[in-house]
Design a protein around this motif. Structure first.
Motif, mmCIF file in Angstrom:
data_model
loop_
_atom_site.group_PDB
_atom_site.id
_atom_site.type_symbol
_atom_site.label_atom_id
_atom_site.label_comp_id
_atom_site.label_asym_id
_atom_site.label_seq_id
_atom_site.Cartn_x
_atom_site.Cartn_y
_atom_site.Cartn_z
ATOM 1 N N THR A 128 44.129 40.898 39.410
ATOM 2 C CA THR A 128 44.405 39.783 38.504
ATOM 3 C C THR A 128 45.376 38.806 39.168
ATOM 4 O O THR A 128 46.023 39.124 40.180
ATOM 5 C CB THR A 128 45.041 40.297 37.201
ATOM 6 N N ASP A 129 45.506 37.627 38.593
ATOM 7 C CA ASP A 129 46.446 36.638 39.118
ATOM 8 C C ASP A 129 47.870 37.189 39.087
ATOM 9 O O ASP A 129 48.666 36.927 39.994
ATOM 10 C CB ASP A 129 46.362 35.346 38.299
ATOM 11 N N GLU A 130 48.175 37.947 38.039
ATOM 12 C CA GLU A 130 49.508 38.527 37.923
ATOM 13 C C GLU A 130 49.765 39.533 39.044
ATOM 14 O O GLU A 130 50.840 39.552 39.652
ATOM 15 C CB GLU A 130 49.678 39.212 36.564
ATOM 16 N N GLU A 131 48.771 40.371 39.316
ATOM 17 C CA GLU A 131 48.915 41.361 40.380
ATOM 18 C C GLU A 131 49.038 40.687 41.740
ATOM 19 O O GLU A 131 49.859 41.084 42.576
ATOM 20 C CB GLU A 131 47.720 42.312 40.368
ATOM 21 N N LEU A 132 48.222 39.670 41.953
ATOM 22 C CA LEU A 132 48.291 38.933 43.218
ATOM 23 C C LEU A 132 49.657 38.289 43.391
ATOM 24 O O LEU A 132 50.222 38.284 44.490
ATOM 25 C CB LEU A 132 47.190 37.864 43.268
ATOM 26 N N GLY A 133 50.191 37.771 42.297
ATOM 27 C CA GLY A 133 51.510 37.157 42.341
ATOM 28 C C GLY A 133 52.590 38.152 42.725
ATOM 29 O O GLY A 133 53.490 37.841 43.516
ATOM 30 N N LYS A 134 52.513 39.359 42.167
ATOM 31 C CA LYS A 134 53.498 40.397 42.479
ATOM 32 C C LYS A 134 53.421 40.803 43.948
ATOM 33 O O LYS A 134 54.444 40.973 44.621
ATOM 34 C CB LYS A 134 53.273 41.620 41.591
ATOM 35 N N ARG B 174 38.812 43.861 40.688
ATOM 36 C CA ARG B 174 39.336 42.552 41.080
ATOM 37 C C ARG B 174 40.784 42.430 40.644
ATOM 38 O O ARG B 174 41.106 42.610 39.464
ATOM 39 C CB ARG B 174 38.503 41.420 40.457
ATOM 40 N N GLN C 86 40.218 38.149 48.509
ATOM 41 C CA GLN C 86 40.520 37.140 47.492
ATOM 42 C C GLN C 86 41.371 35.990 48.017
ATOM 43 O O GLN C 86 41.613 35.022 47.292
ATOM 44 C CB GLN C 86 41.242 37.794 46.298
ATOM 45 N N ARG C 87 41.798 36.045 49.258
ATOM 46 C CA ARG C 87 42.626 34.985 49.800
ATOM 47 C C ARG C 87 41.807 33.710 50.014
ATOM 48 O O ARG C 87 40.620 33.764 50.362
ATOM 49 C CB ARG C 87 43.246 35.414 51.129
ATOM 50 N N ASN D 156 52.236 39.013 46.472
ATOM 51 C CA ASN D 156 52.691 37.920 47.320
ATOM 52 C C ASN D 156 54.203 37.764 47.281
ATOM 53 O O ASN D 156 54.831 37.411 48.285
ATOM 54 C CB ASN D 156 52.006 36.619 46.906
ATOM 55 N N TRP E 39 42.827 42.411 48.205
ATOM 56 C CA TRP E 39 43.724 41.249 48.322
ATOM 57 C C TRP E 39 43.220 40.291 49.393
ATOM 58 O O TRP E 39 43.179 39.077 49.207
ATOM 59 C CB TRP E 39 45.133 41.728 48.645
#
Length: 329
Positions: A309-315, A307, A280-281, A317, A277
């Motif tokens: 995913t955008d969905e995982e990063l969203g969760k 890596r 990737q910031r 955050n 995480w």
């Protein structure tokens, strides 16, 4: 492992950097030297080719251990990042903290101090050049311009390849940038400590300055291993750190429990998820992660084997927004 360029310099580093503070022993409850060298060698084997150290880590011990590892691995296979600006041999500068033997440590970045420090570091590291030389902390007794002029001289001599800063404000970086090409800044940054997103990250993105995030695991708190009954041993500095006191410790562990299923689905550890995480910031060039033995080094290297995913990063955050941490540290 992918390498990233630091600013406009010709220095490229691995996205995970071996953080060599803990192997210095002091302030971390001791260390095994043999295990430390093996950890560095294992990290290199797995693609972590960059090492970040400093003279004050164990008062020379960390750099000496890194030097032994360099001798075994080969200088041309590594990027060496070290620092300067802590003085415990004289009383020049601004007092910071006591040494392990009852002496005093000062922040000092005057020209005479830098010229002596670089020679001492080169000797301990067993090399004739440093890839990234960083001022460790601000020195209120020395104009930043004087410090940068000295670094420019060392760069022209070929003793250092690139110039970085650590723990400095945007205003200080701007002043430094009027004298030298600033390659990077090193700042504390983690899921639960994101103050640099307000000013340092936007500045560095705009000015093409690399950001080296240190303590991405918040000194072990974000591994999930620091339970409510965990006790620190010896001189471990974390015992008095507010992140490890209540209610911050419990709040963090509650957050980790919420993202733990995501790590389990990927068959990775919480620490690996957190490091991934971090890298990737926006604006983050690399994450500094320590290791005391081969096992920890192997675990660190696997952090970039996937890596998010955008969905995982969203969760992640979204859950982070619910974590309230006392940042007054």
């Amino acid at each position: 492992m992918e390498k990233v360029q630091l600013g406009k310099s010709d220095v490229h580093i691995s996205q995970i950097v071996f953080g060599a503070w803990a192997i210095g022993g002091q302030a971390w409850g001791g260390n095994d030297d043999k295990d430390a060298i093996e950890a560095i060698k294992k990290s290199h084997d797995l693609g972590i080719t960059s090492i970040d150290t400093a003279p004050v880590y164990g008062f020379g011990h960390s750099e000496s251990l890194v030097g032994k590892a360099i001798n075994e691995i080969g200088r041309d296979k590594l990027e060496i990042l070290t620092k300067f600006g802590f003085n415990w041999k004289t009383e020049k500068g601004e007092y910071q903290f006591p040494t392990s033997d009852g002496g005093k440590t000062y922040a000092y970045a005057g020209r005479d101090g830098i010229m002596q420090e670089v020679e001492d570091s080169l000797k301990r590291l067993g090399t004739d050049y440093i890839d990234l030389y960083q001022i460790h902390r601000p020195d209120a007794t020395t104009p930043i311009e004087e410090t940068m002029e000295a670094l420019k001289e060392l760069q022209q001599q070929g003793k250092i390849r690139a110039i970085g800063m650590s723990n400095h404000t945007v205003e200080m970086m701007k002043r430094a940038g009027e004298v030298i090409d600033l390659a990077s800044t090193q700042s504390p940054y983690s899921m639960v400590y994101r103050k640099i997103e307000k000013d340092i990250v936007p500045f560095c993105v705009e000015e093409n300055v690399g950001i080296l995030a240190y303590s991405p695991l918040q000194r072990g708190l974000l591994t999930g291993k620091i339970t409510s009954d965990y006790e620190f041993k010896g001189d471990d500095h974390r015992a008095d750190n507010k992140f490890f006191k209540e209610p911050n410790r419990s709040r963090t562990n509650e957050f980790l429990e919420k993202i733990k299923p995501m790590a389990e689905e990927r068959d990775v550890t919480l620490a690996q998820l957190v490091i991934n995480w971090t890298v990737q910031r926006p604006g983050i060039s690399a994450a500094l992660v320590g290791a005391r033995n081969e096992k920890q080094a192997s675990e660190n290297a696997k952090s970039l084997s996937f890596r998010l995913t955008d969905e995982e990063l969203g969760k992640i955050n979204s859950e982070l927004e619910q974590v309230v941490i006392d940042h007054d540290v």
